[in-house]
Design a protein around this motif. Structure first.
Motif, mmCIF file in Angstrom:
data_model
loop_
_atom_site.group_PDB
_atom_site.id
_atom_site.type_symbol
_atom_site.label_atom_id
_atom_site.label_comp_id
_atom_site.label_asym_id
_atom_site.label_seq_id
_atom_site.Cartn_x
_atom_site.Cartn_y
_atom_site.Cartn_z
ATOM 1 N N SER A 37 42.871 35.344 54.373
ATOM 2 C CA SER A 37 42.099 35.305 53.131
ATOM 3 C C SER A 37 41.942 36.725 52.591
ATOM 4 C CB SER A 37 40.732 34.678 53.378
ATOM 5 O OG SER A 37 40.883 33.359 53.800
ATOM 6 N N PRO A 38 42.872 37.168 51.749
ATOM 7 C CA PRO A 38 42.778 38.532 51.234
ATOM 8 C C PRO A 38 41.714 38.664 50.155
ATOM 9 C CG PRO A 38 44.584 37.391 50.168
ATOM 10 C CD PRO A 38 44.027 36.454 51.218
ATOM 11 N N ASP A 39 41.185 39.866 50.011
ATOM 12 C CA ASP A 39 40.327 40.200 48.887
ATOM 13 C C ASP A 39 41.214 40.843 47.835
ATOM 14 O OD1 ASP A 39 37.986 39.313 50.061
ATOM 15 O OD2 ASP A 39 37.498 41.251 50.916
ATOM 16 N N VAL A 40 41.018 40.475 46.577
ATOM 17 C CA VAL A 40 41.800 41.022 45.469
ATOM 18 C C VAL A 40 40.823 41.527 44.421
ATOM 19 C CG1 VAL A 40 43.457 40.471 43.634
ATOM 20 C CG2 VAL A 40 43.701 39.418 45.893
ATOM 21 N N MET A 41 41.041 42.732 43.940
ATOM 22 C CA MET A 41 40.247 43.303 42.855
ATOM 23 C C MET A 41 41.133 43.364 41.616
ATOM 24 S SD MET A 41 37.586 43.847 44.585
ATOM 25 C CE MET A 41 37.067 44.237 46.231
ATOM 26 N N LEU A 42 40.592 42.914 40.474
ATOM 27 C CA LEU A 42 41.328 42.950 39.214
ATOM 28 C C LEU A 42 40.555 43.752 38.176
ATOM 29 C CD1 LEU A 42 42.510 39.239 38.793
ATOM 30 C CD2 LEU A 42 43.807 41.165 39.719
ATOM 31 N N ALA A 43 41.256 44.651 37.491
ATOM 32 C CA ALA A 43 40.716 45.412 36.375
ATOM 33 C C ALA A 43 41.154 44.714 35.083
ATOM 34 C CB ALA A 43 41.239 46.846 36.424
ATOM 35 N N PRO A 44 40.566 45.064 33.952
ATOM 36 C CA PRO A 44 40.954 44.419 32.692
ATOM 37 C C PRO A 44 42.468 44.461 32.457
ATOM 38 C CG PRO A 44 38.992 45.719 32.350
ATOM 39 C CD PRO A 44 39.483 46.033 33.742
ATOM 40 N N GLY A 45 43.029 43.289 32.108
ATOM 41 C CA GLY A 45 44.459 43.163 31.846
ATOM 42 C C GLY A 45 45.284 42.806 33.063
ATOM 43 N N GLU A 46 44.730 42.953 34.260
ATOM 44 C CA GLU A 46 45.471 42.606 35.472
ATOM 45 C C GLU A 46 45.377 41.109 35.733
ATOM 46 O OE1 GLU A 46 45.355 46.646 38.126
ATOM 47 O OE2 GLU A 46 43.739 45.197 38.461
#
Length: 94
Positions: A37-46
């Motif tokens: 279960s990975p953690d994923v961080m998204l910034a605007p546009g990703e």
């Protein structure tokens, strides 16, 4: 489009669905069989595309203010079945 602040939302998504950050910073984690279960961080546009069916937990990144998340449907499947996305509340599909 989901607007998130302090809450964490759980979605059941099909393979191929994409999560797109439209504002703020998003944190994603997953519950899938036989996979880490990975953690994923998204910034605007990703964006992040699911490679398999999964329960996805989505929240605004702590301390970063509100966030907007768009969920895009996977490519159309010819097989009949349940919807590609289901809200889950209290462990049951609504």
């Amino acid at each position: 489009m989901l607007s998130l602040e302090a809450e964490c939302r759980r979605l059941r998504l099909r393979a191929g669905a994409e999560l797109v950050c439209r504002g703020g910073s998003l944190w994603l984690t997953f519950e899938a069989r036989d996979q880490p279960s990975p953690d994923v961080m998204l910034a605007p546009g990703e964006r992040y595309r699911l490679h398999g069916d999964a329960d996805v937990f989505i929240a605004a990144l702590h301390g970063a203010g509100p966030a907007l998340c768009q969920v895009e449907a996977p490519p159309h499947s010819r097989r009949a079945g349940p919807p590609w996305f289901t809200w889950l509340r209290g462990g049951r599909a609504s």
